[in-house]
Write a protein that holds these residues in place. Structure first.
Motif, PDB file in Angstrom:
ATOM      1  N   VAL A  86       9.038   8.352  -7.924  1.00 40.16           N
ATOM      2  CA  VAL A  86       8.100   8.495  -6.820  1.00 40.16           C
ATOM      3  C   VAL A  86       7.726   7.103  -6.326  1.00 40.16           C
ATOM      4  CG1 VAL A  86       5.822   9.308  -6.109  1.00 40.16           C
ATOM      5  CG2 VAL A  86       7.213  10.688  -7.659  1.00 40.16           C
ATOM      6  N   LEU A  87       7.980   6.857  -5.050  1.00 32.93           N
ATOM      7  CA  LEU A  87       7.648   5.596  -4.402  1.00 32.93           C
ATOM      8  C   LEU A  87       6.408   5.825  -3.545  1.00 32.93           C
ATOM      9  CD1 LEU A  87      11.220   4.793  -3.016  1.00 32.93           C
ATOM     10  CD2 LEU A  87      10.260   4.025  -5.175  1.00 32.93           C
ATOM     11  N   ASN A  88       5.341   5.099  -3.821  1.00 32.71           N
ATOM     12  CA  ASN A  88       4.122   5.228  -3.025  1.00 32.71           C
ATOM     13  C   ASN A  88       4.088   4.107  -1.997  1.00 32.71           C
ATOM     14  OD1 ASN A  88       2.834   7.512  -4.282  1.00 32.71           O
ATOM     15  ND2 ASN A  88       2.659   6.208  -6.088  1.00 32.71           N
ATOM     16  N   ILE A  89       3.903   4.497  -0.724  1.00 35.30           N
ATOM     17  CA  ILE A  89       3.834   3.528   0.363  1.00 35.30           C
ATOM     18  C   ILE A  89       2.532   3.724   1.129  1.00 35.30           C
ATOM     19  CG2 ILE A  89       6.329   3.247   0.634  1.00 35.30           C
ATOM     20  CD1 ILE A  89       6.195   5.177   3.021  1.00 35.30           C
ATOM     21  N   LEU A  90       2.086   2.654   1.742  1.00 32.24           N
ATOM     22  CA  LEU A  90       0.901   2.700   2.596  1.00 32.24           C
ATOM     23  C   LEU A  90       1.372   2.561   4.034  1.00 32.24           C
ATOM     24  CD1 LEU A  90      -2.238   2.740   2.588  1.00 32.24           C
ATOM     25  CD2 LEU A  90      -2.118   0.259   2.741  1.00 32.24           C
ATOM     26  N   LEU A  91       1.060   3.553   4.871  1.00 33.17           N
ATOM     27  CA  LEU A  91       1.419   3.523   6.281  1.00 33.17           C
ATOM     28  C   LEU A  91       0.178   3.164   7.082  1.00 33.17           C
ATOM     29  CD1 LEU A  91       3.429   6.873   6.495  1.00 33.17           C
ATOM     30  CD2 LEU A  91       4.345   4.570   6.213  1.00 33.17           C
ATOM     31  N   LYS A  92       0.323   2.217   8.014  1.00 30.06           N
ATOM     32  CA  LYS A  92      -0.796   1.837   8.874  1.00 30.06           C
ATOM     33  C   LYS A  92      -0.296   1.784  10.313  1.00 30.06           C
ATOM     34  CE  LYS A  92      -4.333  -1.587   9.730  1.00 30.06           C
ATOM     35  NZ  LYS A  92      -4.908  -2.870   9.349  1.00 30.06           N
ATOM     36  N   ASN A  93      -0.958   2.534  11.186  1.00 25.11           N
ATOM     37  CA  ASN A  93      -0.609   2.575  12.597  1.00 25.11           C
ATOM     38  C   ASN A  93      -1.407   1.489  13.315  1.00 25.11           C
ATOM     39  OD1 ASN A  93      -0.132   3.122  15.281  1.00 25.11           O
ATOM     40  ND2 ASN A  93      -0.514   5.323  15.104  1.00 25.11           N
ATOM     41  N   THR A  94      -0.726   0.481  13.842  1.00 23.71           N
ATOM     42  CA  THR A  94      -1.393  -0.617  14.555  1.00 23.71           C
ATOM     43  C   THR A  94      -1.292  -0.464  16.068  1.00 23.71           C
ATOM     44  OG1 THR A  94       0.594  -1.984  14.454  1.00 23.71           O
ATOM     45  CG2 THR A  94      -1.010  -2.238  12.654  1.00 23.71           C
ATOM     46  N   THR A  95      -0.825   0.686  16.536  1.00 24.73           N
ATOM     47  CA  THR A  95      -0.686   0.929  17.977  1.00 24.73           C
ATOM     48  C   THR A  95      -1.791   1.856  18.461  1.00 24.73           C
ATOM     49  OG1 THR A  95       0.689   2.916  17.795  1.00 24.73           O
ATOM     50  CG2 THR A  95       1.831   0.786  17.706  1.00 24.73           C
ATOM     51  N   GLU A  96      -1.788   2.113  19.740  1.00 23.99           N
ATOM     52  CA  GLU A  96      -2.733   3.061  20.338  1.00 23.99           C
ATOM     53  C   GLU A  96      -2.112   4.451  20.463  1.00 23.99           C
ATOM     54  OE1 GLU A  96      -5.931   2.361  21.059  1.00 23.99           O
ATOM     55  OE2 GLU A  96      -5.525   0.414  20.160  1.00 23.99           O
TER      56      GLU A  96
END
Length: 179
Positions: A86-96
């Protein structure tokens, strides 16, 4: 008779030169992929979606069946010779904009030459929707069975580099995970 020998030798030489020329031409047109590595200090940016590796964990089939029902059918000797990473990733949306992320790529353990595709850990989801400015931690899982890695090497996974490769050519883009 000598004339035939020289004719055959000439034909073989022309074929050999043509093959060498074709190999050189292909290598010029399609050079090796450039490797781009992302880490937690240098996360990947896919058009405004930041993908940051958090960690990874290797589960036995028994351990994984406690948190998910996905591989409940694998039992007995096959379960003993299988693992789930299991690979845990953090997703962050920097757009509008609202971004729909579909995890496409492979979990790769390069030292052991093991690889398999990843999917979202939640069995009923294929994509993740990330709202503008939102951060989400998402789990990706990859099954490792006897055809991906010899079960005798399972104890070496933790001492190897585990990556998520999401692009192979012309750039081999990979996200490196730490335990």
């Amino acid at each position: 008779m000598k004339r035939y020998k020289w004719g055959i030798l000439t034909i073989i030489l022309v074929i050999l030169i043509t093959c060498i020329g074709m190999i050189i031409r292909i290598n010029v047109l399609f050079p090796n992929a450039k490797v781009i590595t992302y880490t937690s200090d240098n996360p990947a940016d896919l058009d405004g979606l930041i993908i940051k590796p958090v960690n990874y964990k290797v589960y036995t089939m028994e351990e994984y069946s406690e948190i998910s029902s996905r591989y409940k059918n694998i039992q007995g000797e096959k379960a003993d010779k299988s693992r789930v990473v299991v690979l845990n990733i953090l997703l962050k949306n920097t757009t509008e904009d609202i971004i729909t992320y579909y995890p496409s790529g492979n979990m790769v353990i390069e030292k052991l030459h093991a690889r398999n595709g990843v999917t979202l850990q939640e069995p009923d989801k294929m994509t993740v929707t990330v709202m503008p400015g939102e951060e989400l931690e998402v789990g990706l899982h990859a099954y490792i069975g006897p055809s991906q890695l010899d079960y005798k090497l399972f104890d070496k996974i933790d001492s190897s580099t585990v990556t998520f490769v999401y692009s192979y050519y012309p750039y081999r883009q990979r996200i490196v995970f730490n335990k």
